[in-house]
Design a protein around this motif. Structure first.
Motif, mmCIF file in Angstrom:
data_model
loop_
_atom_site.group_PDB
_atom_site.id
_atom_site.type_symbol
_atom_site.label_atom_id
_atom_site.label_comp_id
_atom_site.label_asym_id
_atom_site.label_seq_id
_atom_site.Cartn_x
_atom_site.Cartn_y
_atom_site.Cartn_z
ATOM 1 N N ALA A 89 -3.649 -0.358 -2.767
ATOM 2 C CA ALA A 89 -4.996 0.041 -3.176
ATOM 3 C C ALA A 89 -4.940 1.279 -4.066
ATOM 4 C CB ALA A 89 -5.870 0.299 -1.954
ATOM 5 N N LEU A 123 -1.469 -8.526 2.354
ATOM 6 C CA LEU A 123 -0.699 -7.495 3.059
ATOM 7 C C LEU A 123 -1.491 -6.926 4.233
ATOM 8 C CD1 LEU A 123 1.000 -5.343 0.292
ATOM 9 C CD2 LEU A 123 2.124 -6.712 2.040
ATOM 10 N N ALA A 132 -0.666 -2.046 2.366
ATOM 11 C CA ALA A 132 -1.875 -2.489 1.661
ATOM 12 C C ALA A 132 -2.596 -1.289 1.057
ATOM 13 C CB ALA A 132 -2.795 -3.247 2.614
ATOM 14 N N SER A 133 -2.642 -0.191 1.795
ATOM 15 C CA SER A 133 -3.311 1.004 1.281
ATOM 16 C C SER A 133 -2.574 1.563 0.076
ATOM 17 C CB SER A 133 -3.386 2.084 2.361
ATOM 18 O OG SER A 133 -4.115 1.616 3.458
ATOM 19 N N LEU A 192 -1.285 -2.427 7.171
ATOM 20 C CA LEU A 192 -2.334 -1.684 6.486
ATOM 21 C C LEU A 192 -1.760 -0.555 5.635
ATOM 22 C CD1 LEU A 192 -5.373 -2.042 6.428
ATOM 23 C CD2 LEU A 192 -5.571 -0.213 8.095
ATOM 24 N N TYR A 206 -9.071 8.409 3.412
ATOM 25 C CA TYR A 206 -8.540 7.702 4.572
ATOM 26 C C TYR A 206 -7.456 6.713 4.130
ATOM 27 C CZ TYR A 206 -8.657 4.810 8.833
ATOM 28 O OH TYR A 206 -8.333 4.115 9.973
ATOM 29 N N THR A 207 -7.766 5.977 3.057
ATOM 30 C CA THR A 207 -6.803 5.019 2.531
ATOM 31 C C THR A 207 -5.523 5.718 2.095
ATOM 32 O OG1 THR A 207 -8.626 3.636 1.794
ATOM 33 C CG2 THR A 207 -6.478 3.180 0.852
ATOM 34 N N LEU A 241 -3.224 -7.467 -1.979
ATOM 35 C CA LEU A 241 -3.594 -6.387 -1.069
ATOM 36 C C LEU A 241 -4.189 -6.969 0.219
ATOM 37 C CD1 LEU A 241 -5.824 -3.444 -2.307
ATOM 38 C CD2 LEU A 241 -6.376 -4.600 -0.223
ATOM 39 N N TRP A 242 -5.039 -7.959 0.033
ATOM 40 C CA TRP A 242 -5.696 -8.595 1.183
ATOM 41 C C TRP A 242 -4.653 -9.278 2.073
ATOM 42 C CZ3 TRP A 242 -10.224 -7.863 3.217
ATOM 43 C CH2 TRP A 242 -10.713 -8.775 4.138
ATOM 44 N N LEU A 250 -11.736 6.752 0.558
ATOM 45 C CA LEU A 250 -10.660 6.975 -0.404
ATOM 46 C C LEU A 250 -9.544 7.829 0.212
ATOM 47 C CD1 LEU A 250 -10.193 6.180 -3.318
ATOM 48 C CD2 LEU A 250 -11.097 8.382 -4.018
ATOM 49 N N PHE A 294 -5.902 1.593 -7.920
ATOM 50 C CA PHE A 294 -6.873 2.618 -8.296
ATOM 51 C C PHE A 294 -6.350 3.447 -9.470
ATOM 52 C CE2 PHE A 294 -8.434 7.039 -7.260
ATOM 53 C CZ PHE A 294 -9.667 6.868 -7.847
#
Lengths: 319, 272, 438
Positions: A281, A267, A277-278, A274, A43-44, A264-265, A41, A285
């Protein structure tokens, strides 16, 4: 006086037991979450504020640029619309149907085990088989559903072309897989409803349906809330079913059924950005958490009220 | 005993079950034919006689025994662990008063909302650092306790155990863990059976993370199934035969846990 | 609180000693036990101390390596090779990218699909330089070039290529009054113009059958005959400004309007079903497609293959073997990749799965040239595909965004097929999609 010391020691221990035990009981989950949940989490989140290519790795710090980029991308909004639409088409009928099926199963059936197990069969079918079966069912030109519709004189539906039709097809895939699952969850808590409640309701002249509505449903409310929340969260994260709906896996030629997770996938793994995309995410969330919290707060309130009703009693329900 | 169902109930359930079971049946039909028949214009509707020879091909093509035993280990350990720890935590959240219980519970639910797709990269980095990639630990550890399970047990136990029962046990001098064991565990049994079954099946059918985390030499059943597919032209007879084989252990599990799921729930205490 | 619920705590009266400590111990032991047990269950593949080493090879679709790997292990008793197969390149790629991004976990040898190679060359530091005098000149020049970085590092050993012919339904041709013998058919497929004209003739007499299987396939074939379709060598993206690309788009969409296309998405269930329903009469077919057709068209008679391809030659597909820098045994992995991509081995792979070799010495080998395919009316497929490989004159330049741009381009074509957008609208979306790729 050794016995007094003994007693205080015991009391102290007992008090300590009361105070510490709850934390020990919930600790395993949190320890594990710290180990395998927290790092991904954070890290993202770290990635989401950087220019970060999937293969090239970390670039410059960009602050909230990735987030503004997402908000400015029309495809994000398309994906959000699709997600909500598929979610509504799946969760609502799913929970209602699960309630009905659970109500049917909560009877003195012959061969209970068999009935209960049968409704769970969709859940054990391997994903490969699921994709294959639904591909066959929802073919635009040669699919089985359209063939059946043709027999009753309805024009073929273009399941992979029209936006709403594709959502319906995907939602039916979801409903097929999860209804029995939710029905069993509801059934478990229906079984915990004391049978004398039904007996007294029956004495009061309540029919089967009336009993279900005024005894069963109030009594299983916490579990019902659980089902609603988990299917909400699951519905908003929907990934496998839309991904398997065609062989490209990005939500159709015009993004008719691209959900937020597919977006997201795309991207992350196709455009290989990434960082953005993060950001998606984290947005997802936040969105889901807000949604779930709202549910939970409402639910808590309801179950609180319900707790009182439960305490005071049967009288009221008997009315 | 009072609620004896009529034809309507059986009729509705039959319709639902037929819809649910049709695909598995269909997989069996296709999996029991040769691939030559399957792609014909009109696919077969009744099972053929080639299931065993297709099964033999499955076992020849991939190390299905190893995959089965791996899946059994992973699913069993996860199911047992989830049932135990989630019942424990769910009980604490449902019935014990402690500071911070509400925010902690909210936190548990919030963790459900973390999108899993993006987590694969950091999780993989983590597993690699721990030296677990390629081992079953990489698949087992993330599923030892689930937010889903904690939440589920909490919601179930809130009403399933009357507070008086706990108080009575405490007055009798039971320690906390004793109360848990003697009061909560029996009450939780039906939910625990369901949670265990679900966890087992979820882990059994999980594909995405095991594919990332495990090498070809140490597969689970779903990864082994993947090895049967050869991309752009798929031998459906073989793939679906494998798919059916992979569900057989689950069907066995159904039979074994069936009694537990049907058993009259709370041992004496609550049932009026 | 109401106490109407009867309580029975007979079972809770017996043991009164606190068991808190015990519970804690149980928790710890369980957690530790699980981890330890699982750690023990790993398959050790470290090969220190001169013991046998394990190499892993990750492939997708069919490379035809099963028997070859057994052979290799017989030749090298100290090496164990394990193959990891994935169904499609897309899934294989997702897995590959994840592990490249995570920095560990890749196999010792990783297969890369041709169109995905340019993006991999961008990340050349993650892979071992496989240059070796021994393999120099082993491959067709363009194949070797496609596996080499601009600064001359050889990252991928070529496995197969996909020279394209046109497969067609001789029986339907006959019904439509067209010639059906493969030698007579070939001239009809000389140029795109003649191919499309014949198609119009065909659909005029056979209104229920389309001319070709999918617009995606035709557009890909046409794009692959352009020298710089989407990107320049310096990385400039020209996809949306290149008039040749727009020409392809206009041609394909106008042929769709003329009723030549099935309007089906390539690889979709409907597309697969169309093989059984006389849905179309021709399709571009590289060597590896023959097996796909045979499988999908099981029981259908009349398929044949013509030794011709509109606009010269064309290549569709073909892959490489790479050795990630993460590999703990890069030398052994390189040796294995070199052995697998040697002409002798690729000929065996061709016999096993029909993957057409990219090695110069394999192209005139009798194993290849003498191959006859029964399903395609006993056509000399080896000889035909060999000819088709020679006919490939233009190799399109493929930059790192190639795969993403062609996917967007094919989506644009599909939107028109499916009636979701007019050609102009769809083109505009394509333009913004390409801008989004950056």
């Amino acid at each position: 006086m050794p016995s007094t010391t003994q007693l205080t020691w015991r009391q102290r221990l007992s008090r300590w037991d009361v105070r510490v035990s709850p934390y020990l009981y919930v600790a395993p989950f949190f320890v594990l979450f710290l180990l395998v949940g927290m790092f991904p989490l954070l890290y993202t989140g770290w990635v989401s504020v950087h220019d970060w290519s999937l293969l090239g790795g970390k670039g410059d710090f960009v602050g909230v640029d990735n987030y503004t980029k997402v908000f400015g991308d029309q495809y994000f909004w398309v994906a959000l619309r699709n997600t909500v639409s598929i979610f509504l088409l799946s969760s609502v009928p799913q929970v209602l149907l699960a309630l009905v099926v659970a109500g049917l199963l909560d009877n003195e059936l012959r061969g209970k085990v068999l009935w209960r197990m049968s409704v769970l069969v969709p859940f054990v079918v391997a994903p490969a088989a699921v994709a294959l079966i639904f591909g066959n069912l929802f073919g635009d030109k040669y699919g089985l559903v359209n063939a059946v519709l043709g027999v009753v004189g309805i024009d073929p539906v273009r399941w992979h072309v029209d936006t709403l039709a594709s959502h319906v097809a995907i939602a039916s895939m979801v409903n097929w897989r999860w209804t029995g699952y939710n029905a069993l969850i509801l059934l478990a808590s229906m079984q915990a409803v004391p049978r004398d409640l039904y007996e007294s309701a029956a004495l009061d002249g309540a029919g089967r349906v009336r009993q279900f509505l005024s005894v069963t449903i109030p009594m299983i409310r916490p579990t019902l809330i659980f089902v609603v929340i988990t299917s909400t969260i699951g519905g908003l994260q929907i990934f496998t079913e839309p991904r398997l709906f065609d062989n490209v896996g990005l939500g159709g030629s015009d993004r008719q059924w691209q959900t937020v997770t597919l977006y997201l996938w795309e991207l992350g793994w196709r455009i290989r950005d990434l960082g953005t995309a993060s950001a998606v995410a984290w947005l997802l969330f936040g969105f889901i958490t807000a949604f779930a919290l709202l549910n939970l707060v409402l639910g808590r309130r309801l179950s609180h009220l319900h707790g009182h009703a439960h305490g005071r009693g049967l009288g009221r329900r008997r009315r | 005993m009072t609620r004896r169902p009529g034809f309507l109930v059986y009729g509705l359930l039959t319709a639902f079950v037929l819809g649910s079971a049709m695909p598995l049946w269909w997989s069996f039909v296709i999996g029991s034919h040769t691939k030559e028949i399957v792609n014909r214009d009109t696919p077969p509707l009744v099972p053929g006689g080639h299931f065993l020879s297709n099964a033999a091909r499955v076992f020849d093509t991939v190390d299905f025994w190893k995959a089965l035993s791996n899946s059994l280990i992973v699913s069993t350990v996860c199911a047992a662990s989830v049932v135990f720890f989630c019942t424990l935590a769910g009980y604490a959240f449902a019935k014990l008063r402690f500071r911070g219980s509400t925010p902690l519970m909210v936190f548990v639910v919030a963790t459900l909302a973390v999108p899993t797709q993006l987590g694969v990269i950091p999780l993989f980095i983590l597993m690699a650092d721990l030296g677990w990639t390629g081992t079953l630990a990489a698949v087992i550890v993330p599923t030892l306790v689930t937010a889903f399970g904690v939440f589920f047990m909490r919601q179930y136990l809130v009403d399933a155990i009357p507070d008086e029962l706990i108080e009575a046990a405490r007055v009798d001098g039971c320690s906390m863990i004793r109360v848990f064991w003697n009061v909560a565990v029996p009450a939780a049994r039906p939910a625990a059976a369901i949670l265990g079954l679900f966890t087992f099946m979820t882990v059994w059918t999980d594909f995405f993370w095991p594919m990332i985390a495990l090498p070809a030499s140490n597969p689970t059943v779903q990864i082994a199934l993947q090895q049967l597919q050869s991309g752009y032209y798929v031998d459906y007879a073989l793939v679906l035969c494998g798919a059916v084989l992979s569900t057989i252990p689950l069907l066995v599990l159904f039979v074994l846990t069936g009694r537990q799921l049907v058993a009259g729930i709370m041992q004496g205490a609550v049932k009026g | 609180m109401d106490t109407s619920t009867p309580t029975s705590s007979s079972s809770t009266r017996r043991h009164r000693r606190t068991r808190r400590g015990l519970a804690l111990a149980a928790v710890t032991v369980l957690l530790a036990g699980v981890t330890a047990a699982c750690g023990g269950g790993s398959d050790a593949d470290s090969g220190d101390d001169g013991g046998p080493i394990t190499l892993t090879v990750a492939t997708f679709n069919e490379f035809g390596y099963e028997d070859l790997l057994t052979e290799y292990m017989d030749l090298h008793p100290d090496i164990k090779v394990v193959q990891k197969k994935t169904g499609t390149w897309e899934e294989h790629r997702d897995n590959l990218y994840t592990k490249l991004a995570a920095g560990s976990g890749l196999s010792d040898v990783e297969a890369i699909e041709g169109d995905g190679m340019p993006a991999i060359l961008e990340e050349a530091d993650g892979f071992v330089d496989l240059s070796d005098p021994e393999v120099d000149g082993r491959w067709l020049d363009w194949k070797q070039a496609a596996g080499t970085t601009t600064d001359g590092r050889l990252i991928g050993y070529g496995t197969d290529i996909g020279p394209e012919g046109i497969c067609y339904r001789a029986d339907l041709f006959e019904k439509a009054g067209l010639p059906s013998d493969r030698d007579e058919v070939a001239p009809l497929f000389e140029s795109w113009d003649s191919y499309f004209e014949t198609g119009k003739e065909f659909v005029a007499t056979m209104p229920d059958t389309a001319w070709y299987d999918a617009s995606k396939g035709v557009s890909q074939a046409m794009i692959n005959q352009l020298e710089f379709p989407f990107e320049q060598e310096d990385g400039t993206i020209v996809a949306t400004t290149n008039p040749e690309v727009r020409d392809v788009f206009d041609t394909v969409t106008s042929m769709q309007a003329a009723g030549l296309a099935t309007n089906l998405d390539q690889w979709s269930d409907d597309w697969v079903a169309a093989f059984q329903k006389d849905g179309f009469a021709t399709m571009a077919c590289p060597g590896w497609m023959l097996g796909v057709i045979q499988g999908n068209a099981e029981g259908v008679e009349g398929w044949d293959i013509a030794n011709a391809f509109p606009g010269g030659g064309g290549n569709w597909g073909g892959s490489f073997l790479t050795v990630p820098a993460q590999s703990e045994h890069p030398e052994e992995a390189k040796a294995l990749a070199a052995w697998l991509t040697a002409p002798e081995q690729q000929l065996k792979a061709f016999e096993a799965k029909g993957t057409f070799p990219s090695q110069v010495d394999a192209l005139d080998d009798p194993v290849l040239t003498d191959q006859v395919n029964e399903f395609f009316n006993d056509a000399p497929t080896g000889e035909i595909l060999s000819d088709r490989a020679q006919a490939v004159t233009v190799q399109p330049f493929k930059g790192p965004k190639y795969a993403d741009i062609i996917a967007a381009f094919q989506n644009a074509v599909l939107r028109v097929d499916q009636g979701q957008a007019s050609p102009d609208e769809s083109w505009d979306t394509f333009v913004s999609d390409v801008e989004r790729l950056g």
